[in-house]
Motif scaffolding. Structure first.
Motif, PDB file in Angstrom:
ATOM      1  N   ARG A   1       0.855  -1.186   0.000  1.00  0.00           N
ATOM      2  CA  ARG A   1       0.000   0.000   0.000  1.00  0.00           C
ATOM      3  C   ARG A   1       0.886   1.230   0.000  1.00  0.00           C
ATOM      4  N   ASP A   2       0.517   2.215  -0.815  1.00  0.00           N
ATOM      5  CA  ASP A   2       1.222   3.487  -0.871  1.00  0.00           C
ATOM      6  C   ASP A   2       0.473   4.514  -0.034  1.00  0.00           C
ATOM      7  N   LEU A   3       1.179   5.091   0.939  1.00  0.00           N
ATOM      8  CA  LEU A   3       0.657   6.258   1.635  1.00  0.00           C
ATOM      9  C   LEU A   3       1.046   7.482   0.820  1.00  0.00           C
ATOM     10  N   VAL A   4       0.077   8.320   0.492  1.00  0.00           N
ATOM     11  CA  VAL A   4       0.355   9.486  -0.348  1.00  0.00           C
ATOM     12  C   VAL A   4      -0.176  10.750   0.315  1.00  0.00           C
ATOM     13  N   LEU A   5       0.467  11.855  -0.016  1.00  0.00           N
ATOM     14  CA  LEU A   5      -0.051  13.164   0.361  1.00  0.00           C
ATOM     15  C   LEU A   5      -0.826  13.691  -0.839  1.00  0.00           C
ATOM     16  N   VAL A   6      -2.122  13.894  -0.671  1.00  0.00           N
ATOM     17  CA  VAL A   6      -2.949  14.389  -1.761  1.00  0.00           C
ATOM     18  C   VAL A   6      -3.240  15.871  -1.532  1.00  0.00           C
ATOM     19  N   SER A   7      -3.061  16.658  -2.594  1.00  0.00           N
ATOM     20  CA  SER A   7      -3.300  18.102  -2.541  1.00  0.00           C
ATOM     21  C   SER A   7      -3.870  18.548  -3.887  1.00  0.00           C
ATOM     22  N   ARG A   8      -4.327  19.773  -3.972  1.00  0.00           N
ATOM     23  CA  ARG A   8      -4.917  20.275  -5.213  1.00  0.00           C
ATOM     24  C   ARG A   8      -3.833  20.776  -6.171  1.00  0.00           C
ATOM     25  N   ARG A   9      -3.961  20.431  -7.439  1.00  0.00           N
ATOM     26  CA  ARG A   9      -3.008  20.906  -8.444  1.00  0.00           C
ATOM     27  C   ARG A   9      -3.124  22.420  -8.646  1.00  0.00           C
ATOM     28  N   SER A  10      -4.306  22.968  -8.371  1.00  0.00           N
ATOM     29  CA  SER A  10      -4.538  24.399  -8.563  1.00  0.00           C
ATOM     30  C   SER A  10      -4.125  25.227  -7.352  1.00  0.00           C
ATOM     31  N   GLU A  11      -3.440  24.608  -6.390  1.00  0.00           N
ATOM     32  CA  GLU A  11      -3.019  25.303  -5.178  1.00  0.00           C
ATOM     33  C   GLU A  11      -2.239  26.569  -5.544  1.00  0.00           C
ATOM     34  N   PRO A  12      -2.703  27.776  -5.105  1.00  0.00           N
ATOM     35  CA  PRO A  12      -2.024  29.013  -5.485  1.00  0.00           C
ATOM     36  C   PRO A  12      -0.660  29.218  -4.830  1.00  0.00           C
ATOM     37  N   ASN A  13      -0.387  28.493  -3.759  1.00  0.00           N
ATOM     38  CA  ASN A  13       0.882  28.657  -3.045  1.00  0.00           C
ATOM     39  C   ASN A  13       1.469  27.273  -2.770  1.00  0.00           C
ATOM     40  N   PRO A  14       2.013  26.611  -3.814  1.00  0.00           N
ATOM     41  CA  PRO A  14       2.403  25.204  -3.663  1.00  0.00           C
ATOM     42  C   PRO A  14       3.603  24.959  -2.770  1.00  0.00           C
ATOM     43  N   GLN A  15       4.368  26.011  -2.416  1.00  0.00           N
ATOM     44  CA  GLN A  15       5.565  25.733  -1.625  1.00  0.00           C
ATOM     45  C   GLN A  15       5.245  25.197  -0.232  1.00  0.00           C
ATOM     46  N   TRP A  16       4.080  25.555   0.306  1.00  0.00           N
ATOM     47  CA  TRP A  16       3.731  25.022   1.627  1.00  0.00           C
ATOM     48  C   TRP A  16       3.487  23.524   1.552  1.00  0.00           C
ATOM     49  N   VAL A  17       2.964  23.036   0.425  1.00  0.00           N
ATOM     50  CA  VAL A  17       2.751  21.600   0.255  1.00  0.00           C
ATOM     51  C   VAL A  17       4.093  20.877   0.300  1.00  0.00           C
ATOM     52  N   ALA A  18       5.100  21.472  -0.353  1.00  0.00           N
ATOM     53  CA  ALA A  18       6.434  20.862  -0.367  1.00  0.00           C
ATOM     54  C   ALA A  18       7.024  20.791   1.033  1.00  0.00           C
ATOM     55  N   VAL A  19       6.781  21.813   1.845  1.00  0.00           N
ATOM     56  CA  VAL A  19       7.301  21.818   3.214  1.00  0.00           C
ATOM     57  C   VAL A  19       6.606  20.733   4.045  1.00  0.00           C
ATOM     58  N   VAL A  20       5.283  20.641   3.949  1.00  0.00           N
ATOM     59  CA  VAL A  20       4.544  19.598   4.673  1.00  0.00           C
ATOM     60  C   VAL A  20       5.006  18.212   4.224  1.00  0.00           C
ATOM     61  N   TYR A  21       5.170  18.042   2.911  1.00  0.00           N
ATOM     62  CA  TYR A  21       5.609  16.745   2.379  1.00  0.00           C
ATOM     63  C   TYR A  21       6.979  16.365   2.918  1.00  0.00           C
ATOM     64  N   ASP A  22       7.884  17.328   2.993  1.00  0.00           N
ATOM     65  CA  ASP A  22       9.224  17.054   3.490  1.00  0.00           C
ATOM     66  C   ASP A  22       9.182  16.619   4.962  1.00  0.00           C
ATOM     67  N   LEU A  23       8.332  17.242   5.757  1.00  0.00           N
ATOM     68  CA  LEU A  23       8.197  16.854   7.170  1.00  0.00           C
ATOM     69  C   LEU A  23       7.617  15.445   7.283  1.00  0.00           C
ATOM     70  N   LEU A  24       6.658  15.129   6.439  1.00  0.00           N
ATOM     71  CA  LEU A  24       6.066  13.785   6.474  1.00  0.00           C
ATOM     72  C   LEU A  24       7.076  12.717   6.087  1.00  0.00           C
ATOM     73  N   LEU A  25       7.926  13.021   5.106  1.00  0.00           N
ATOM     74  CA  LEU A  25       8.949  12.070   4.704  1.00  0.00           C
ATOM     75  C   LEU A  25       9.908  11.763   5.845  1.00  0.00           C
ATOM     76  N   LYS A  26      10.189  12.770   6.662  1.00  0.00           N
ATOM     77  CA  LYS A  26      11.102  12.573   7.792  1.00  0.00           C
ATOM     78  C   LYS A  26      10.502  11.662   8.855  1.00  0.00           C
ATOM     79  N   VAL A  27       9.181  11.595   8.906  1.00  0.00           N
ATOM     80  CA  VAL A  27       8.503  10.805   9.945  1.00  0.00           C
ATOM     81  C   VAL A  27       8.175   9.397   9.453  1.00  0.00           C
TER      82      VAL A  27
END
Length: 288
Positions: free
Chosen positions: A261-287
């Motif tokens: 099973r793949d755990l994924v971070l799902v977010s909207r492609r139309s997100e106007p400020n995508p850099q916050w998604v990258a920061v959250v994703y990086d924190l999740l990868l560390k955990v």
């Protein structure tokens, strides 16, 4: 107009409960009620029908809540672009599928407090399908879910972890493989409507039907407790099995037909400020 009041209005619309909204907003029920009365006075409109107990949103109230949601997202985007790629500001709502919330959420909160102290996170837990729909509808900002294969074009899916699915069986069956267990024991099926459950159902779809009954349960913990009680065997992500396994449980792999099973971070492609998604994703990868 205070956006905090609009945020509370949106929260009430989402959870359909004054008391639950107050809890999620870290407010007392009386403070929330006063805040909503003040908002109605400021707008000169009745947002709630108080002939009901608790009050219900009027059609106008629901319309204002929908418009407020868009306004709050724009506020968040403005705050976000004023920060840097590694610093988050504002409030973010993240959903977690239950199995991920148990193992990943505590570590994420701990890391977030150290790495992005100016960000506020609010969390919810639901089935993968529900969370995916909430992200698509803009009700939450992103979610950690189990990927079931099908993906929405409007959403982005970033893999956090890939976890092997394994067998958990009563320890008296130590050494037995899947073929032996499926002939000998009933199967304990984690709820088929969940992301994990859909993977399991897909696995069995290509196999001959079993002569044994299937016990369907709605939590990983209850599946594992039934295995410990000797009621049958189950298939779950290995990290979840190991979390609950003890001397009464025998754990083995699906050797002939391995699945994961793949755990994924799902977010909207139309997100106007995508850099916050990258920061959250990086924190999740560390955990993860």
């Amino acid at each position: 107009m205070q956006t905090r009041a609009l945020e509370t209005l949106v929260r009430i619309n989402d959870v359909q409960s004054f008391s639950k909204a107050a809890e999620l907003q870290n407010m007392t029920l009386s403070a929330l009620s006063m805040q909503m009365k003040a908002l109605e006075t400021e707008l000169g409109a009745d947002l709630f029908d108080r002939t009901f107990r608790p009050p219900k949103l009027t059609p106008l109230g629901r319309l204002v809540a929908d418009r407020a949601r868009a306004l709050l997202r724009e506020e968040q985007a403005i705050v976000g672009i004023c920060g840097t790629a590694t610093v988050l500001h504002g409030v973010f709502q993240i959903g977690f599928v239950q199995s991920a919330s148990v193992r990943i959420l505590p570590g994420f909160v701990r890391l977030a407090r150290g790495h992005v102290p100016d960000a506020q996170f609010r969390f919810s837990s639901a089935l993968s399908e529900v969370l995916e729909n909430q992200v698509a509808a803009g009700q939450i900002d992103c979610a950690v879910i189990t990927s079931a294969g099908q993906q929405e074009d409007s959403l982005r899916y970033d893999v956090i972890a890939s976890e092997v699915m394994s067998i958990a069986a009563p320890s008296v069956n130590d050494g037995a493989n899947f073929d032996v267990l499926s002939e000998k024991l009933p199967f304990i099926h984690f709820r088929p409507s969940t992301g994990i459950g859909k993977l399991i159902a897909g696995f069995f779809r290509n196999l001959p039907p079993s002569n044994h009954p299937t016990l369907v349960l709605d939590s990983i913990e209850s599946c594992m407790e039934c295995v410990k009680a000797g009621l049958g065997y189950t298939i779950l992500p290995r990290p979840d099995i190991l979390r609950y396994a003890d001397e009464h449980v025998f754990v083995t792999n699906l050797e002939k037909h391995p699945i994961s099973r793949d755990l994924v971070l799902v977010s909207r492609r139309s997100e106007p400020n995508p850099q916050w998604v990258a920061v959250v994703y990086d924190l999740l990868l560390k955990v993860a």
